[in-house]
Every structure is written in C-alpha cells, then in structure tokens.
Design an enzyme around this catalytic site. Sequence first.
Site, PDB file in Angstrom:
ATOM      1  N   LEU A  33       0.814  -1.223   0.000  1.00 30.11           N
ATOM      2  CA  LEU A  33       0.000   0.000   0.000  1.00 30.11           C
ATOM      3  C   LEU A  33       0.849   1.277   0.000  1.00 30.11           C
ATOM      4  O   LEU A  33       1.876   1.354   0.651  1.00 30.11           O
ATOM      5  CB  LEU A  33      -0.941   0.011   1.216  1.00 30.11           C
ATOM      6  CG  LEU A  33      -1.901  -1.177   1.326  1.00 30.11           C
ATOM      7  CD1 LEU A  33      -2.916  -0.924   2.449  1.00 30.11           C
ATOM      8  CD2 LEU A  33      -2.622  -1.461   0.016  1.00 30.11           C
ATOM      9  N   GLU A  35       0.320   5.880  -1.109  1.00 30.31           N
ATOM     10  CA  GLU A  35      -0.641   6.992  -1.071  1.00 30.31           C
ATOM     11  C   GLU A  35      -1.773   6.844  -2.092  1.00 30.31           C
ATOM     12  O   GLU A  35      -2.863   7.365  -1.877  1.00 30.31           O
ATOM     13  CB  GLU A  35       0.083   8.327  -1.291  1.00 30.31           C
ATOM     14  CG  GLU A  35       0.566   8.973  -0.022  1.00 30.31           C
ATOM     15  CD  GLU A  35      -0.569   9.225   0.986  1.00 30.31           C
ATOM     16  OE1 GLU A  35      -1.591   9.826   0.602  1.00 30.31           O
ATOM     17  OE2 GLU A  35      -0.445   8.824   2.148  1.00 30.31           O
ATOM     18  N   HIS A  37      -3.329   4.022  -2.953  1.00 32.70           N
ATOM     19  CA  HIS A  37      -4.339   3.189  -2.280  1.00 32.70           C
ATOM     20  C   HIS A  37      -5.023   3.985  -1.164  1.00 32.70           C
ATOM     21  O   HIS A  37      -6.242   3.922  -0.993  1.00 32.70           O
ATOM     22  CB  HIS A  37      -3.686   1.967  -1.630  1.00 32.70           C
ATOM     23  CG  HIS A  37      -2.987   1.049  -2.586  1.00 32.70           C
ATOM     24  ND1 HIS A  37      -1.619   0.959  -2.652  1.00 32.70           N
ATOM     25  CD2 HIS A  37      -3.466   0.171  -3.505  1.00 32.70           C
ATOM     26  CE1 HIS A  37      -1.278   0.064  -3.559  1.00 32.70           C
ATOM     27  NE2 HIS A  37      -2.382  -0.427  -4.106  1.00 32.70           N
ATOM     28  N   LYS A 149      -5.531   5.302 -12.305  1.00 29.08           N
ATOM     29  CA  LYS A 149      -4.173   4.907 -12.687  1.00 29.08           C
ATOM     30  C   LYS A 149      -4.251   3.633 -13.541  1.00 29.08           C
ATOM     31  O   LYS A 149      -3.514   3.449 -14.501  1.00 29.08           O
ATOM     32  CB  LYS A 149      -3.373   4.689 -11.407  1.00 29.08           C
ATOM     33  CG  LYS A 149      -2.332   3.614 -11.422  1.00 29.08           C
ATOM     34  CD  LYS A 149      -1.026   4.143 -11.951  1.00 29.08           C
ATOM     35  CE  LYS A 149       0.138   3.215 -11.742  1.00 29.08           C
ATOM     36  NZ  LYS A 149      -0.108   1.812 -11.963  1.00 29.08           N
ATOM     37  N   ASP A 150      -5.167   2.738 -13.168  1.00 28.76           N
ATOM     38  CA  ASP A 150      -5.416   1.518 -13.940  1.00 28.76           C
ATOM     39  C   ASP A 150      -6.723   1.734 -14.706  1.00 28.76           C
ATOM     40  O   ASP A 150      -7.760   1.148 -14.372  1.00 28.76           O
ATOM     41  CB  ASP A 150      -5.510   0.314 -12.991  1.00 28.76           C
ATOM     42  CG  ASP A 150      -4.226   0.142 -12.197  1.00 28.76           C
ATOM     43  OD1 ASP A 150      -3.259  -0.379 -12.752  1.00 28.76           O
ATOM     44  OD2 ASP A 150      -4.182   0.573 -11.031  1.00 28.76           O
ATOM     45  N   GLN A 153      -8.560  -1.246 -16.192  1.00 20.24           N
ATOM     46  CA  GLN A 153      -9.153  -2.067 -15.131  1.00 20.24           C
ATOM     47  C   GLN A 153     -10.437  -1.420 -14.604  1.00 20.24           C
ATOM     48  O   GLN A 153     -11.449  -2.098 -14.387  1.00 20.24           O
ATOM     49  CB  GLN A 153      -8.142  -2.227 -13.990  1.00 20.24           C
ATOM     50  CG  GLN A 153      -8.722  -2.873 -12.751  1.00 20.24           C
ATOM     51  CD  GLN A 153      -7.647  -3.126 -11.707  1.00 20.24           C
ATOM     52  OE1 GLN A 153      -6.912  -4.084 -11.829  1.00 20.24           O
ATOM     53  NE2 GLN A 153      -7.547  -2.274 -10.698  1.00 20.24           N
TER      54      GLN A 153
END
Length: 301
Positions: A33, A35, A37, A149-150, A153
């Site tokens: 983990l 920042e 997350h 960021k993903d 996904q």
Amino acid sequence: MKILRRADEAAQWCEAYRKAALSIGFVPTLGGLHEGHLSLVRQARLECDRVIVSIYLNPSQFDSEDDLGRYPRDIEADLDACRTGGVDIVLVGERADFLPGGFQSWVTVEELTRKLCGAGRPGHFRGVCTVVAQLFHVARPHRAYFGLKDFQQAKVVSKMNEELLFGVELRLMPTIRSPDGLALSSRNERLTESQRALSPALGEALTRAGELITAGETSVRVVKEFMLERLGNTDGCDLEYAEVLQASTLSEFPDGVLSVAGEGVLLALAAVIGEVRLIDNIQVVGTGDSAKVGDGKEGGD
Ligand code: AMP
C-alpha cells in the site's frame, strides 16, 4: 480494526453492517500500500459508515510466477497504513478462499480487454474480474473504490459490475503521483536509483502529448508518433505500447481522427524500465479554454 483471513468471516461482518443500516465502502488491493491506495481509503472513509480493504495478491492476474514472486509484500506495513487510515476491516485474502484447487469458473469481459494491457497480458483481466466478483459477493459493498491509474481495469470492472448486475456504486478516483510526476505504484520500489530517475519520462510524454491535443491536433498518428519518439529513444525504457484511444470504449478512433468530445481521448502507455513494468495514462477532454488534461474525473463512472 478487524484483521480477518477468511472470506466467510468478512462476509458475516459485512452482513451485520448492512443489517444495522451502515453503508459499506470497499477498496480491493494487492497490498504494497502507498498513497494511491490510501487516497481510495480516505474517499471511502468520507462517504461510507464502514470501510473494508482487501489485501490479496491475486495470482490469477499475474503473467508469471516470477512477476508474482517479486511483487512487494509487507503485510505489517499495510496493516499499519490501514489502521492509520481508519479502516474497519482488512481481509487478508488466502488462495484457498478464492482460487482453490480445481477452480474453473471465470468472469471475462470481452471488447474492453482486447487492447492495452489486455493485449499483452492474456488472462490478466479474467483474473482481476473473477476475484473482484468474488470479493463483491463477500463484502456486498454499497460503494467500491478503484483508481484511474489503472484506467482499463476501472472500465472493465465497471462493465462487469453493470452487466452482471452487482449494483455496486463504483467510484473511480484520480491518479496520485509523486512530485516529479511518476504515478505511484507498488512496483516503483523495485526501481534502482537511475531507473527511478528515468521514470517520470512516462508521465511527461503523456502530458506533452495531451497538450498537443488541447492545442488542436486531431491526428491519432501524429500524437502516437510524438509519444513513441519521446520514449522510443530513451535508453533503459522498453516501450510496450503507446496508444491513443476513445476513452469511453477503449477502441480506435474511426479514420484516425481523434475527438475530445464526451469522455474524450485516453492516452495510455506501458513500458518496462529495468525489470519493472509501469503503466500510466491521462484523459483529454475538450480543447482550447475548455480543455482538460488530467488524471481522471472525480467520482463515479
Ligand atoms: P493494486 O493494489 O495495484 O491492485 O491497486 C489497488 C487499487 O488502487 C486499484 O484500484 C488501483 O487503480 C488503485 N491505485 C493504484 N495506484 C494508484 C495511484 N497512483 N493513484 C490512484 N489509485 C491507485
């Protein structure tokens, strides 16, 4: 903070929360983990009565045992971060609950997984979707938090959530970066000093390409070549893809002419620096004064 290792225990706690009319926010992670997350945890904390984080290094979304083996793990540091973040439950997932021997029920999303990471990592999104679906059944959250960021996904999970009628409110949150522009990732800690110094080039190439578009460039080819040129010749950076796609569908623009209307343009790239595979993206919406080049919209999908 409850630390649970069994999915059925987590399910029982979440059921009790729902019975008590408490809203549940869920943040699925692989661990390691940072920042990025924790920004999801903070948002969940703001919007929900109870926050559950899963830490499960899902083997089915990795291409190789090697990559899985090298993924950063520090469960004590992760638990400390969750405690500080005010998390109520951490589910430390175990393979026996999610991918037991003889496992054969997979969730696949089709069109959205054809390009970008889906093209180079066959089976990756099948692994992600299957475990996210399982975790949604366990937690049955009101809201679930994913990072842009993903981007792919986030899109793929949104589609699965919608089409398989999970009814979870998905909250897609902006990319958190270090001050020099590198998108935070658990994998960054595997970069050597010189590789780390090279890595902000990814975010820079995206930002400059985004600026070309907001200045009026409409040719997909020109924007793509610009990114390839900036990164293709960078020693030590092995570019896997640099794509210019419709952000809404992750498909090509017809006739190679991009449009910033609607959800606009997704600029996305993946590169291997040293032995570390990094991905990054930005979304470009509007031109001129109304232009927005960014790390994703705040809020739901
Ligand atoms: P991971 O542990 O890599 O599967 O990530 C768990 C969640 O955190 C996913 O929804 C990611 O998109 C999100 N995340 C990872 N890195 C960042 C970042 N730099 N900014 C925002 N969200 C992130």
